[in-house]
Design a protein around this motif. Structure first.
Motif, PDB file in Angstrom:
ATOM      1  N   GLU A   1       0.738  -1.431  -0.085  1.00  0.00           N
ATOM      2  CA  GLU A   1       0.225  -0.152  -0.346  1.00  0.00           C
ATOM      3  C   GLU A   1       0.804   0.962  -0.094  1.00  0.00           C
ATOM      4  O   GLU A   1       1.145   1.920  -0.853  1.00  0.00           O
ATOM      5  N   LEU A   2       1.986   1.309   0.684  1.00  0.00           N
ATOM      6  CA  LEU A   2       2.528   2.036   1.158  1.00  0.00           C
ATOM      7  C   LEU A   2       4.173   2.947  -0.687  1.00  0.00           C
ATOM      8  O   LEU A   2       3.532   3.920  -0.866  1.00  0.00           O
ATOM      9  N   ARG A   3       4.583   1.422  -1.079  1.00  0.00           N
ATOM     10  CA  ARG A   3       4.554   1.743  -2.344  1.00  0.00           C
ATOM     11  C   ARG A   3       3.884   2.075  -3.804  1.00  0.00           C
ATOM     12  O   ARG A   3       3.941   2.560  -4.380  1.00  0.00           O
ATOM     13  N   GLY A   4       1.689   1.995  -3.419  1.00  0.00           N
ATOM     14  CA  GLY A   4       0.995   2.006  -4.148  1.00  0.00           C
ATOM     15  C   GLY A   4       1.486   1.323  -5.251  1.00  0.00           C
ATOM     16  O   GLY A   4       1.342   1.389  -6.515  1.00  0.00           O
ATOM     17  N   PHE A   5       1.688  -0.587  -4.802  1.00  0.00           N
ATOM     18  CA  PHE A   5       1.672  -1.427  -5.689  1.00  0.00           C
ATOM     19  C   PHE A   5       0.868  -1.807  -6.655  1.00  0.00           C
ATOM     20  O   PHE A   5      -0.065  -2.041  -5.864  1.00  0.00           O
ATOM     21  N   SER A   6       0.370  -1.633  -7.975  1.00  0.00           N
ATOM     22  CA  SER A   6      -0.681  -1.490  -8.792  1.00  0.00           C
ATOM     23  C   SER A   6      -0.517  -3.500  -8.896  1.00  0.00           C
ATOM     24  O   SER A   6      -0.004  -4.180  -8.960  1.00  0.00           O
ATOM     25  N   SER A   7      -2.222  -3.362  -9.581  1.00  0.00           N
ATOM     26  CA  SER A   7      -1.946  -4.792 -10.603  1.00  0.00           C
ATOM     27  C   SER A   7      -1.375  -4.910 -11.558  1.00  0.00           C
ATOM     28  O   SER A   7      -0.627  -5.864 -12.311  1.00  0.00           O
ATOM     29  N   ASN A   8      -0.508  -3.689 -12.611  1.00  0.00           N
ATOM     30  CA  ASN A   8       0.167  -3.995 -13.291  1.00  0.00           C
ATOM     31  C   ASN A   8       1.436  -4.333 -13.026  1.00  0.00           C
ATOM     32  O   ASN A   8       2.547  -4.895 -13.385  1.00  0.00           O
ATOM     33  N   ASP A   9       1.598  -3.180 -11.698  1.00  0.00           N
ATOM     34  CA  ASP A   9       3.292  -3.838 -11.326  1.00  0.00           C
ATOM     35  C   ASP A   9       3.795  -5.025 -10.926  1.00  0.00           C
ATOM     36  O   ASP A   9       4.572  -6.148 -10.501  1.00  0.00           O
ATOM     37  N   PHE A  10       2.242  -5.709  -9.915  1.00  0.00           N
ATOM     38  CA  PHE A  10       2.420  -7.273  -9.660  1.00  0.00           C
ATOM     39  C   PHE A  10       2.368  -8.117 -11.107  1.00  0.00           C
ATOM     40  O   PHE A  10       3.196  -8.729 -11.155  1.00  0.00           O
ATOM     41  N   ALA A  11       1.763  -7.551 -12.174  1.00  0.00           N
ATOM     42  CA  ALA A  11       2.557  -8.840 -13.321  1.00  0.00           C
ATOM     43  C   ALA A  11       3.213  -8.851 -13.985  1.00  0.00           C
ATOM     44  O   ALA A  11       3.751  -9.610 -14.344  1.00  0.00           O
ATOM     45  N   LYS A  12       4.616  -7.653 -13.423  1.00  0.00           N
ATOM     46  CA  LYS A  12       5.868  -7.551 -14.417  1.00  0.00           C
ATOM     47  C   LYS A  12       6.486  -8.212 -13.323  1.00  0.00           C
ATOM     48  O   LYS A  12       7.639  -9.080 -13.535  1.00  0.00           O
ATOM     49  N   TYR A  13       6.024  -9.107 -12.204  1.00  0.00           N
ATOM     50  CA  TYR A  13       6.815  -9.540 -11.623  1.00  0.00           C
ATOM     51  C   TYR A  13       6.091 -10.978 -11.507  1.00  0.00           C
ATOM     52  O   TYR A  13       6.669 -12.153 -11.203  1.00  0.00           O
ATOM     53  N   HIS A  14       4.814 -11.442 -12.284  1.00  0.00           N
ATOM     54  CA  HIS A  14       4.357 -12.556 -11.967  1.00  0.00           C
ATOM     55  C   HIS A  14       3.757 -12.344 -13.602  1.00  0.00           C
ATOM     56  O   HIS A  14       3.057 -12.699 -13.792  1.00  0.00           O
ATOM     57  N   PRO A  15       4.970 -12.391 -14.776  1.00  0.00           N
ATOM     58  CA  PRO A  15       4.468 -12.332 -16.329  1.00  0.00           C
ATOM     59  C   PRO A  15       3.749 -13.811 -17.250  1.00  0.00           C
ATOM     60  O   PRO A  15       3.027 -14.040 -17.679  1.00  0.00           O
ATOM     61  N   GLY A  16       4.468 -14.260 -16.081  1.00  0.00           N
ATOM     62  CA  GLY A  16       3.794 -15.898 -17.147  1.00  0.00           C
ATOM     63  C   GLY A  16       2.499 -16.430 -16.017  1.00  0.00           C
ATOM     64  O   GLY A  16       1.908 -17.365 -15.898  1.00  0.00           O
ATOM     65  N   GLY A  17       2.006 -15.548 -15.348  1.00  0.00           N
ATOM     66  CA  GLY A  17       1.004 -15.963 -14.426  1.00  0.00           C
ATOM     67  C   GLY A  17      -0.083 -15.094 -15.002  1.00  0.00           C
ATOM     68  O   GLY A  17      -0.207 -14.996 -16.030  1.00  0.00           O
ATOM     69  N   ALA A  18      -1.633 -15.609 -14.818  1.00  0.00           N
ATOM     70  CA  ALA A  18      -2.959 -15.894 -15.182  1.00  0.00           C
ATOM     71  C   ALA A  18      -2.855 -13.579 -15.130  1.00  0.00           C
ATOM     72  O   ALA A  18      -3.470 -13.533 -16.390  1.00  0.00           O
ATOM     73  N   LEU A  19      -2.571 -13.502 -14.356  1.00  0.00           N
ATOM     74  CA  LEU A  19      -2.445 -11.992 -14.195  1.00  0.00           C
ATOM     75  C   LEU A  19      -1.450 -11.358 -14.934  1.00  0.00           C
ATOM     76  O   LEU A  19      -2.849 -10.099 -15.660  1.00  0.00           O
ATOM     77  N   GLY A  20      -0.328 -11.952 -15.087  1.00  0.00           N
ATOM     78  CA  GLY A  20       0.296 -10.901 -15.576  1.00  0.00           C
ATOM     79  C   GLY A  20       0.113 -11.361 -17.425  1.00  0.00           C
ATOM     80  O   GLY A  20       0.183 -10.303 -18.107  1.00  0.00           O
ATOM     81  N   LYS A  21      -1.034 -12.171 -17.961  1.00  0.00           N
ATOM     82  CA  LYS A  21      -0.850 -12.934 -19.400  1.00  0.00           C
ATOM     83  C   LYS A  21      -3.262 -11.858 -19.242  1.00  0.00           C
ATOM     84  O   LYS A  21      -2.695 -10.908 -20.527  1.00  0.00           O
TER      85      LYS A  21
END
Length: 321
Positions: free
Chosen positions: A175-195
């Motif tokens: 929350e402090l970093r304002g970490f978004s779903s787009n940021d999360f996807a950068k770390y999970h490019p092969g996951g369902a969210l990343g795709k």
């Protein structure tokens, strides 16, 4: 041997006991927790998380959660640390030590070494008065009254509490970093969210066959085209523009209406103004169009020209659904 009802009751009691212990953790969140979060957030270094036994397993999971939510973290086994792995800890790193009792032999050896290097130390412990609790800069209290184990021995409730404290830490930092779903996807490019956030229609359609016929193609050749391209559909194309679509369903409906289709052509049975999507669109948008229109295939266009087909099965295979 216990009967089914006894087994079910034991399971329910275990869940109830652990859930009550976890709920009580909210009463233990204090300034130390908030300051520890701020310390990590403002740090130029990494988070080194250490523990031994079951706590080491929990430490690994917390490391994975922090890494996937934007906080660089490394696991260091407490036993290995005192046999050479202390070299992992750099000047600006923050160390989190996890220990239920806070008094294990490895912790008693490791903690003074960390302090001598002047790294800030955060304790996740169920015993704030322990050796670890007294030496740490901040205490994240993971106290539980007893384990779910009937003998109060096997780490169960206590490790669940450690895990929850780690999750709370990670979410606060997220929350402090304002970490978004787009940021999360950068770390999970092969996951369902990343795709869902990165995979485009052309990434899928480009590897498919590209079935197409012209308006005057005979029904026999239409059937051959659909069969050979194995997508259950063909586009009807004129001057590279999509003017219609023929599906397996269209062919079956035709056969119920006519006995002789030898003189029919593609334009006689095609569906006009078919649904299509741009090749540059997101794959998840293709799924949305399919769901809204109750269809399994979608024609693809690029620069206004026919570019292929995306099938519902492709989206399932890629984990979009």
């Amino acid at each position: 041997m216990k009967d089914k009802n006894s087994i079910i009751n034991i399971a329910k009691q275990t869940i109830k006991m652990e859930s009550e212990a976890i709920l009580n953790l909210s009463n233990l969140i204090n300034d130390d927790f908030a300051e520890a979060v701020q310390l990590i957030y403002n740090s130029k270094g990494r988070v080194i998380i250490t523990g031994i036994g079951k706590s080491a397993i929990i430490a690994n999971k917390i490391v994975a959660t922090l890494n996937s939510t934007g906080t660089p973290s490394i696991f260091m086994h407490a036993a290995d640390a005192i046999h050479g792995d202390l070299g992992l800890i750099l000047k600006d790193d923050i160390v989190i030590c996890i220990s239920k009792s806070g008094n294990t032999p490895e912790i008693k050896v490791l903690v003074p070494l960390i302090k001598s290097a002047k790294n800030k130390m955060i304790a996740i412990t169920g015993n704030k008065d322990s050796f670890l609790g007294q030496q740490a800069n901040y205490i994240l209290n993971a106290f539980v009254e007893k384990e779910a184990c009937p003998h109060n021995l096997a780490p169960t409730t206590s490790t669940t509490a450690q895990l929850v404290i780690g999750d709370a830490l990670a979410i606060c930092l997220l929350e402090l970093r304002g970490f978004s779903s787009n940021d999360f996807a950068k770390y999970h490019p092969g996951g369902a969210l990343g795709k869902k956030l990165y995979l485009r229609v052309q990434d899928i359609s480009s590897v498919n066959e590209k079935p197409k016929v012209n308006p005057d193609t005979s029904i026999k050749k239409v059937i051959v085209e659909i069969t050979e391209k194995m997508l259950g559909v063909t586009a009807v194309v004129e001057n590279d523009k999509i003017i219609g679509i023929i599906t397996d369903g269209d062919l079956r409906r035709m056969l119920t209406k006519v006995d002789d289709f030898s003189k029919l052509t593609a334009k006689d049975i095609m569906g006009a103004n078919p649904k299509s999507i741009n090749a540059d669109a997101m794959a998840v948008d293709a799924l949305d169009v399919m769901e809204k229109n109750d269809i399994s295939q979608l024609l693809v266009e690029e620069d206004g020209k026919y570019a292929g087909v995306v099938h519902l099965h492709d989206l399932i295979k890629e984990g979009i659904i």
